[in-house]
Design an enzyme around this catalytic site. Structure first.
Site, PDB file in Angstrom:
ATOM      1  NE  ARG A 135      49.735  31.519  39.427  1.00 49.39           N
ATOM      2  CZ  ARG A 135      49.136  32.693  40.215  1.00 49.39           C
ATOM      3  NH1 ARG A 135      48.845  32.795  41.316  1.00 49.39           N
ATOM      4  NH2 ARG A 135      48.495  33.467  39.432  1.00 49.39           N
ATOM      5  CD  GLU A 178      48.786  37.511  35.265  1.00 50.12           C
ATOM      6  OE1 GLU A 178      48.914  38.814  35.016  1.00 50.12           O
ATOM      7  OE2 GLU A 178      48.014  37.191  36.188  1.00 50.12           O
ATOM      8  CG  ASN A 225      51.470  35.917  38.204  1.00 52.06           C
ATOM      9  OD1 ASN A 225      50.823  36.806  38.122  1.00 52.06           O
ATOM     10  ND2 ASN A 225      51.116  34.789  37.576  1.00 52.06           N
ATOM     11  CB  SER A 269      48.794  34.296  45.920  1.00 51.29           C
ATOM     12  OG  SER A 269      47.942  34.402  44.775  1.00 51.29           O
ATOM     13  CE  LYS A 297      48.476  44.624  31.029  1.00 54.01           C
ATOM     14  NZ  LYS A 297      47.946  44.728  32.530  1.00 54.01           N
ATOM     15  CE  LYS A 346      45.293  40.397  28.573  1.00 49.18           C
ATOM     16  NZ  LYS A 346      46.530  39.406  29.192  1.00 49.18           N
ATOM     17  CD  GLU A 376      52.058  45.744  34.837  1.00 51.07           C
ATOM     18  OE1 GLU A 376      51.330  44.639  35.562  1.00 51.07           O
ATOM     19  OE2 GLU A 376      52.335  45.523  33.707  1.00 51.07           O
ATOM     20  N   GLY A 377      47.942  46.659  37.120  1.00 47.41           N
ATOM     21  CA  GLY A 377      46.860  46.803  38.051  1.00 47.41           C
ATOM     22  C   GLY A 377      45.570  47.661  37.627  1.00 47.41           C
ATOM     23  NE  ARG A 411      44.159  31.865  39.280  1.00 51.43           N
ATOM     24  CZ  ARG A 411      44.745  33.040  39.204  1.00 51.43           C
ATOM     25  NH1 ARG A 411      44.220  34.072  40.016  1.00 51.43           N
ATOM     26  NH2 ARG A 411      45.489  33.206  38.324  1.00 51.43           N
TER      27      ARG A 411
END
Lengths: 516, 516
Positions: free
Chosen positions: A134, A154, A156, A161, A342, A404, A408-409, A492
């Site tokens: 996505r 970004e 994915n 999802s 990223k 940023k 990750e996460g 979203r």
């Protein structure tokens, strides 16, 4: 044009209109499976020990306006993006160089890379690789005078999802716009509603077709004696977004007639095995509810193992390695997951140095490559002196950027005027742990109203993010593509005061779009 | 034959099998709208003040065996039953005589009868009448040696519910029997499962087609100026069975393209009106969420006003009268509702005196009439000396009977050996308030397991009741039938210790059937 369309949208609601819409959406969501399991903060475990309760997914009352040119461009570029990320994954050496830099700043990346290396050493048993991707964008609208442009937030490559629920939100808003048939009055009238409905959303069909393509490409059973085959969904414990996954499962079962099972990531080692005597390394699933049955897993679809928190102990890493070394087609492989970091996005966007984008898309015409590049927001690494550091340390230019963490996460972005002081507050040796990215500016006047999963209805300024789904199946050995499709999308919409994720004081909702 | 098939059914479950089935059913129910709103005893209002939560409808884990001969007979007789109840409703004089006897024992019947009389006095504005019926039966199996026979429990002429959810339970059990495709292992193996699935269940299609037939038969708007038309569902406050109703609403909207609105019975007088200047008395609905819109109601579908407790004040009776005098086609009229009283069933079953059944079915062949009569359980009124009193006062014969209050919505049946003492404990003048009915004996060894709406899983001996749906549209003025169809069914399975309704210590579940 620009964002003037947002000035009087959505139309205001009387209390009776609001009550009607909220009640209708609540009921529609429940009747049609646009649901999530409630958060423990909403329904305590002791109220519902068996976990039977469900509630509506967070949804906007209205679809959001979105520029048609941006939507069309995102759809047009998706198969190119699929190809790009497959090509990068095929260049293991290039990926390895990038990961090397990250290994000392990011345990998670480091651990994933080790899994890849260990399986590489043994030799991969499966050269086919499946991506269910996505690509997320905003309609960059720096001023009302300018035409909006598509900028990527970004890309994915794992557990992409909301395809299942997004199709449902599209159907919900479409139904409301047409309700009742012949005399639509569910919404107050608005010019944007005139003969307008959200574009078709084939997320469920597209994502399921990708999984079915892998299942079929796997070929006959490699086990002795041969076994019936299946797709295995690997899922998290305490998953609340179950019905998003089940939408794909239903499509695979009903339409493609493929057996699908769901298995908790914590139970992979209990219920799957690879016969040590079989050099093909088939992944055998033994359903605990049917001890006499065995299935061979053609495709391991990961809806888990994407975040550092998914690995609670060494056993989880062991389970991931177990999957990776099996003959099942992974969606995704560890390598393909890493390519979604990223840092890859940032390296592709670099304007100094080699033109990686053109190399990876060597078979693509230069105009298309330019259009892909056009979707990159400028982003810089801060590991050494240069343009990135200059921009970050100058208050005037920092204002237009976000910092940023490479990790990750991670979360915890630093915004605008806070950037120079923040960087000065940490040792310069740490700066390489951060990426500086130009802020994407979504339409500033965008507004919507959301029904949260706890029943709260909140309205206000919003930021919308469009995701476009794509699937690709390729052979990692020779780079050959077996299946490359785009289809389906996700909108979203977040309350403006929410910078990332959904938080209890605002909202982060599933939405659909009306093109303008 | 007989009930020997029940001896080893359902197959026993290991803990892993039970867990798999319960989890799968919970998720399936949620994904597909096989849901109810949770009871306040399960989820207190303060936990979910907005009422967003839903939970699975109570369902059995397994479909229940049911004799094919009984199922076929119930289906075959449904259009005859439709015709019978329409014919009775057309004979207002006959109905009036029966109601006269009840008026001093039953306030509710008395009140309904007065509504009918007052509208009759003014003159009915609509001669078409719609029935959405459900005839409920048991497979009477007095011994394993005898073939089961079909015996009617009751005939519902108002708010016949569960058609929407019953179709879903049929789909659930069918999916489980076929899951996964090609290698079904969701259930342990059992001979009854071999190449067997529940029969087709068209409850949603059949009931919706009945409503659509009425809507279309209403003809053009009677209002000046003319208005768009709609069907109005009149519903109860705090309805938990919303999704059963919404299944019909969705079918009417999506397939028949008919506007449908839901309106609380308490708001009928606020949002509907009959223009006093219009002798046709169209019922005009003004949706509160769209103050500029008006719709003319072709069909008023009552999912309320069936029980005494639905009339909380004189205003509710006023609302019922308001609907009754309007030009909307009522589903059902007051008269048709009254014909659904227990007393009508008892009078039809009387073996002494005139043959009412043959009179009402004068156009039907005598063989079919005999088959209808065959479905009646023997029942007796106790108002005067005779067979009924004899049976009731003798312990040996009473053992085989149940004493039911004449009063509608009453509950509190008296069973078997308790009957003689009970009757002797009340004045003989009160005996006319009761009906004595021979007990119907469902298969004594029937067992099943149910997942309740609160997540509890309970198993044990059960009693199953099969309902068959039928719809009929007729002209009350000349008795002419415009539409008469049967289709769709409901299996309800109750724990054996539960005599009526669902109670917290047992279960009362939706089920489906496998024919044998």
């Amino acid at each position: 044009m620009g964002d003037s369309i947002y000035a009087n949208y959505p139309p205001p609601l009387t209390p009776a209109q609001k009550q009607y819409l909220v009640t209708t959406i609540k009921d529609w969501a429940t009747q049609n499976g646009l649901l999530v399991r409630p958060a423990p903060t909403f329904v305590p475990k002791e109220t519902d020990p068996s976990g039977v309760l469900a509630t509506n997914a967070p949804v906007t009352l209205f679809p959001s306006p979105f520029p048609k040119s941006c939507f069309d461009e995102a759809k047009a570029l998706q198969t190119v993006y699929n190809q790009l990320y497959a090509a990068i994954t095929c260049n293991e050496e290039w990926v390895g160089k990038i990961m090397e830099d990250l290994i000392d700043v990011d345990d998670f990346i480091s651990h994933l890379w080790k899994v890849h290396l260990s399986v590489k050493k043994e030799g991969y048993a499966q050269s086919l690789s499946l991506g269910l991707y996505r690509s997320d964008y905003m309609a960059h609208t720096p001023s009302t005078a300018e035409k909006a442009s598509l900028k990527q937030v970004e890309f994915n490559t794992i557990s992409s999802s909301f395809g299942g629920l997004s199709s449902l939100v599209t159907a919900l808003h479409t139904d409301l716009l047409n309700s009742p048939p012949g005399n639509p009055i569910a919404y107050p009238s608005h010019p944007l509603f005139d003969s307008n409905v959200p574009p078709e959303n084939t997320a469920v069909e597209t994502l399921s077709a990708g999984l079915a393509a892998a299942h079929n490409a796997y070929g006959p059973s490699k086990a002795t004696p041969s076994l019936p085959t299946c797709i295995l969904f690997l899922v998290q414990e305490n998953e609340r977004n179950t019905f998003d996954q089940l939408a794909l499962l239903r499509q695979l079962t009903k339409f493609h007639k493929i057996p699908v099972f769901r298995l908790l990531s914590s139970e992979i080692l209990d219920h799957t095995s690879i016969p040590s005597s079989n050099p093909s390394r088939p992944l055998i699933y033994s359903p605990p509810h049917s001890p006499d049955s065995k299935f061979e897993v053609t495709t391991a679809y990961l809806r888990c193992f994407y975040a550092p928190t998914d690995y609670k102990s060494e056993r989880d890493w062991e389970a991931r390695t177990h999957l990776e070394r099996s003959a099942a087609i992974k969606c995704p492989t560890v390598l393909n997951q890493l390519v979604g970091s990223k840092i890859v996005q940032q390296v592709l966007a670099e304007t100094d140095g080699p033109d990686h984008l053109s190399s990876f898309l060597s078979g693509t015409d230069s105009n298309t490559i330019a259009r892909v590049r056009e979707t990159f927001a400028p982003q810089y690494d801060l590991s050494s002196s240069g343009r990135g550091r200059e921009i970050a340390l100058n208050l005037n230019t920092a204002m237009n950027h976000v910092l940023k963490p490479q990790r990750e996460g991670g979360g915890n972005n630093i915004y605008k005027e806070a950037i120079p002081d923040f960087l000065r507050s940490i040792p310069e040796s740490e700066w390489k742990r951060w990426i500086l990215m130009e802020l994407i500016k979504p339409p500033s006047e965008a507004k919507n109203v959301a029904l949260r999963s706890d029943g709260e209805v909140l309205g206000g300024g919003v930021i919308g993010e469009l995701g476009v789904y794509g699937t690709i199946l390729w052979d990692q050995a020779d780079g050959k593509t077996l299946h490359n499709e785009q289809g389906g999308w996700l909108m979203r919409t977040k309350a403006k005061d929410v910078n990332e994720g959904g938080v209890a004081t605002g909202f982060s909702s599933l939405d659909s779009i009306l093109l303008y």
